[in-house]
Structures are given as C-alpha cells and as structure tokens.
Design a protein around this motif. Structure first.
Motif, PDB file in Angstrom:
ATOM      1  N   UNK A 166       0.904  -1.154   0.077  1.00 56.36           N
ATOM      2  CA  UNK A 166      -0.300  -0.009  -0.035  1.00 56.36           C
ATOM      3  C   UNK A 166       0.839   1.078  -0.100  1.00 56.36           C
ATOM      4  N   UNK A 167       0.417   2.092  -0.596  1.00 53.94           N
ATOM      5  CA  UNK A 167       1.449   3.227  -0.839  1.00 53.94           C
ATOM      6  C   UNK A 167       0.017   4.770  -0.825  1.00 53.94           C
ATOM      7  N   UNK A 168      -0.868   4.724  -1.157  1.00 53.69           N
ATOM      8  CA  UNK A 168      -1.750   5.659  -0.776  1.00 53.69           C
ATOM      9  C   UNK A 168      -2.664   5.674  -0.404  1.00 53.69           C
ATOM     10  N   UNK A 169      -3.722   6.648   0.765  1.00 57.53           N
ATOM     11  CA  UNK A 169      -5.051   6.099   0.771  1.00 57.53           C
ATOM     12  C   UNK A 169      -5.853   7.275   1.247  1.00 57.53           C
ATOM     13  N   UNK A 170      -6.607   7.312   0.323  1.00 55.43           N
ATOM     14  CA  UNK A 170      -7.584   8.465   0.273  1.00 55.43           C
ATOM     15  C   UNK A 170      -9.100   8.300   0.703  1.00 55.43           C
ATOM     16  N   UNK A 171      -9.073   9.589   0.967  1.00 55.51           N
ATOM     17  CA  UNK A 171     -11.708   9.639   1.269  1.00 55.51           C
ATOM     18  C   UNK A 171     -12.029   9.405  -0.288  1.00 55.51           C
ATOM     19  N   UNK A 172     -13.443   8.666  -0.128  1.00 56.11           N
ATOM     20  CA  UNK A 172     -14.035   9.186  -0.945  1.00 56.11           C
ATOM     21  C   UNK A 172     -15.289   9.663  -0.833  1.00 56.11           C
ATOM     22  N   UNK A 173     -15.310  10.491  -1.334  1.00 58.00           N
ATOM     23  CA  UNK A 173     -15.954  12.182  -1.520  1.00 58.00           C
ATOM     24  C   UNK A 173     -17.246  12.150  -2.059  1.00 58.00           C
ATOM     25  N   UNK A 272      -9.796   4.092  -0.609  1.00 63.47           N
ATOM     26  CA  UNK A 272     -10.188   3.801  -1.934  1.00 63.47           C
ATOM     27  C   UNK A 272      -8.326   3.682  -0.644  1.00 63.47           C
ATOM     28  N   UNK A 273      -7.705   2.646  -1.158  1.00 67.93           N
ATOM     29  CA  UNK A 273      -6.322   2.002  -1.228  1.00 67.93           C
ATOM     30  C   UNK A 273      -4.987   1.822  -2.188  1.00 67.93           C
ATOM     31  N   UNK A 274      -4.088   3.029  -2.504  1.00 63.01           N
ATOM     32  CA  UNK A 274      -4.034   2.684  -4.018  1.00 63.01           C
ATOM     33  C   UNK A 274      -2.474   2.228  -3.664  1.00 63.01           C
ATOM     34  N   UNK A 275      -2.114   0.973  -4.515  1.00 63.70           N
ATOM     35  CA  UNK A 275      -0.917  -0.097  -4.123  1.00 63.70           C
ATOM     36  C   UNK A 275      -0.603  -0.384  -5.451  1.00 63.70           C
ATOM     37  N   UNK A 276       0.589  -0.512  -5.339  1.00 62.29           N
ATOM     38  CA  UNK A 276       1.685  -1.447  -5.829  1.00 62.29           C
ATOM     39  C   UNK A 276       1.621  -3.071  -5.667  1.00 62.29           C
ATOM     40  N   UNK A 277       1.695  -4.046  -7.219  1.00 64.79           N
ATOM     41  CA  UNK A 277       2.135  -5.248  -7.227  1.00 64.79           C
ATOM     42  C   UNK A 277       3.370  -5.654  -7.313  1.00 64.79           C
ATOM     43  N   UNK A 320       4.233   0.845   4.640  1.00 60.18           N
ATOM     44  CA  UNK A 320       3.604  -0.494   4.990  1.00 60.18           C
ATOM     45  C   UNK A 320       4.767  -1.561   4.241  1.00 60.18           C
ATOM     46  N   UNK A 321       3.528  -2.941   3.987  1.00 58.24           N
ATOM     47  CA  UNK A 321       3.881  -3.841   3.389  1.00 58.24           C
ATOM     48  C   UNK A 321       2.558  -4.683   2.876  1.00 58.24           C
ATOM     49  N   UNK A 322       2.552  -5.771   2.097  1.00 59.23           N
ATOM     50  CA  UNK A 322       1.570  -6.426   1.483  1.00 59.23           C
ATOM     51  C   UNK A 322      -0.083  -6.662   2.157  1.00 59.23           C
ATOM     52  N   UNK A 323      -0.708  -5.813   1.396  1.00 64.96           N
ATOM     53  CA  UNK A 323      -2.334  -6.368   1.616  1.00 64.96           C
ATOM     54  C   UNK A 323      -3.408  -6.669   0.835  1.00 64.96           C
ATOM     55  N   UNK A 324      -4.014  -6.326   0.733  1.00 70.96           N
ATOM     56  CA  UNK A 324      -5.086  -7.151  -1.158  1.00 70.96           C
ATOM     57  C   UNK A 324      -5.419  -5.553  -1.452  1.00 70.96           C
TER      58      UNK A 324
END
Length: 328
Positions: A166-173, A272-277, A320-324
């Motif tokens: 996970x790299x960035x967490x943003x709220x939904x508006x 929404x969580x933006x992540x890198x796989x 942080x590290x791995x999630x879904x």
C-alpha cells in the motif's frame, strides 16, 4: 533500537484508526499485529495506543513516536533508493501496468525521476484493469502493477507469488453539480443526508465497489444512473450535468475535467487504497528501484492533495507492506 517493522505497524494503525483495518492493509492477522504493537510498547516503556470499541487512538507518547517513525521510514526508503542507484542499473527493461487515474496523475512524475536515475533501463507502460494488472504480474507479463482496493469491501485473494505494498490512502468524497445544496456546506456530510438523493452508481457489480455501493444503499441513496464500466471521468461529467450525485476518490474529484461541487463525508470510512503489486521471492533490481521512487512520488502527491483548493478530505501516504487489492 526500535524495529522498523513495528514502527511501520504503529504508523499503519494511526492511519487506519483501527488495529483490525491496519492488519488487513499490512497483510497480517489482527493478533499478529497486536503482538507487534505490544512489543513496541514494551520497547518504548509506555502505552502508545488506547483501544476502544470503534478502533484505537494514539496516546501522547504514540503521537510523538509516530511523527518520528515517519521520518525514520522515509529515510529508510531513501536509503533503499540510493543503494539501488549504486547498483548501477544499466540496460534491461521495466514493464509497468497501471489503472487510468494513477497512470494519468501519479505515474508520470515517478517515471521521470526513474528515467533520470536509470536512463539505460527501457520502460514499457500498459493500461490494465487493477485485477488484471495483478494477474499479469503473477504471470510474469509485467514487473509491477498499480492497483487499488476500496473500503468497505471484501479482500480479493492474491496469487501466491504476488505481494501488495500500500502506498496511498484517500477518502471517497461526494461530487455534484456546482452549487448543489449537499456540497455547499463546509462540514463533513453525514451519509444519512444522501437518503432519497439520485445517485450515479459507480460499477455496482464490480467487486471493488460492491461494499461502497452497499453502504450508499443503506444510507438511502436512490440509484438514478448506473455506470457499470469503471470510468470516473464519465461519472464526474454526469454529476456535473446535474443527473445525480456520486461518491468518488478524492483524487478523481480534485482533477475532474468538468466542474463539480465536492464535499467530504462524515466518518471518513469510505476509502480507496492505491498499492503496487510485485512478484515476491524474485531478484528484480529495476522493479525495487522503481518502487522506492514511487514511494517518494506518492508522498509528494499527498502534499499536492493537501494544498489543493477546496480540499474536502485528507489523503495519506502509507509506509507498509502487503495487503489486498481489486479493480477500478
């Protein structure tokens, strides 16, 4: 000396507001993360968190340590980046997959920085639905893929060979036509205020959005227009034209090409969580170097979001590290 993994765990809890949610994002079980936090509290010699029925909050000592931990984790990321540069990456190819929002607004600065550091690495970039991007990483078709997940939402199982960072967490508006009564207020809007409102429903059958759509239905919003194919540009355009209101990621609202009213929602629980796989257990210097660059780029994106006009909510960078993950 504090363990960086435990410091990252504390930062994740501070970001998520809950040990359970932080565990989901980090790819841990809740008991395992609680154990790491308990060890950190023993190392610190004081309580860092106060648990309550809705989650957890930082104590004064916890707030102090989180502020320092972010600096430590940022420095470690910089060190990883600089060490990658020292390896003298030359030649080879870095194959990237991205979904549209990240590809337009977040990926270009990272690619520019990577190209300056490693001009001899050939870059390829392809557009992928987030779940398809993760599958392409697992299949070895690409090296990295930007993906995302929504909250609330069910975790999507990952291929065994793939990790998620996970790299960035943003709220939904909430977005609407300019001047709409619901987006005119300065405070956060309770979801109950959406009762009876015509809703532009965003990909209601997509696994990634299913939990969000269910929350909006429970609040009493009435679907007026269905957009079954993920496409936020279209959703914002329909909202701008007065065909209904919609709930979209803050980055989407902030960069809409059509004028929209924007308002944060109460509770901040729609995210929404933006992540890198990436592929685990594989030596990939170019991919590792790019992930280090990407972390710094997303930190700058966080600052952009905070400084942008009419900012309705906060976006947070996550070390942080791995999630879904899911689609988008």
């Amino acid at each position: 000396m504090y363990d960086p993994v435990r410091l990252a765990a504390l930062v994740a809890v501070a970001e998520a507001g809950s040990i359970t949610r932080a565990a989901e994002r980090l790819g841990y079980t809740t008991p395992a993360l609680s154990q790491q936090l308990a060890k950190l509290e023993r190392e610190a010699g004081t309580a860092l968190l106060v648990r309550h029925h809705r989650g957890a909050r930082l104590t004064g000592a916890g707030e102090l340590l989180v502020a320092r931990a972010r600096r430590v984790l940022d420095e470690l990321d910089r060190a990883r980046h600089e060490l990658a540069r020292l390896t003298g990456l030359s030649g080879g190819t870095l194959r990237l997959g991205t979904f549209q929002t990240a590809g337009i607004h977040l990926l270009p600065p990272a690619l520019s920085a990577f190209r300056r550091a490693h001009p001899d690495v050939e870059l390829t970039v392809a557009d992928y639905d987030p779940s398809a991007g993760v599958a392409a990483v697992a299949a070895g078709e690409i090296d990295l893929a930007l993906t995302h997940s929504y909250e609330p939402g069910d975790p999507t199982p990952l291929p065994a060979s793939v990790g998620i960072e996970p790299i960035l967490v943003e709220e939904l508006v909430l977005v609407s036509a300019p001047g709409h009564v619901l987006t005119s207020g300065a405070t956060r809007l309770p979801l109950t205020e959406l009762a009876g409102q015509p809703l532009i429903s965003m990909a209601p059958d997509a696994p990634a959005r299913r939990g969000v759509e269910a929350a909006l239905t429970r609040a009493g919003a009435l679907p007026s227009v269905l957009v079954p194919t993920p496409g936020y540009l279209l959703v914002c355009a329909l909202a701008s034209a007065g065909l209904g209101v919609a709930v979209v990621p803050e980055m989407v609202a902030r960069t809409s090409v059509t004028p929209v009213g924007v308002r944060a929602l109460e509770g901040g629980r729609l995210r929404r969580t933006i992540s890198i796989a990436y592929r685990e257990e594989e030596a990939a210097p170019a991919a590792d170097a790019f992930r280090a660059v990407l972390r710094g780029t997303f930190n700058r994106a966080q600052q952009f979001m905070a400084q942008a006009p009419q900012a309705p909510a906060q976006s947070r960078a996550v070390q942080s590290k791995p999630s879904s993950h899911p689609p988008g």
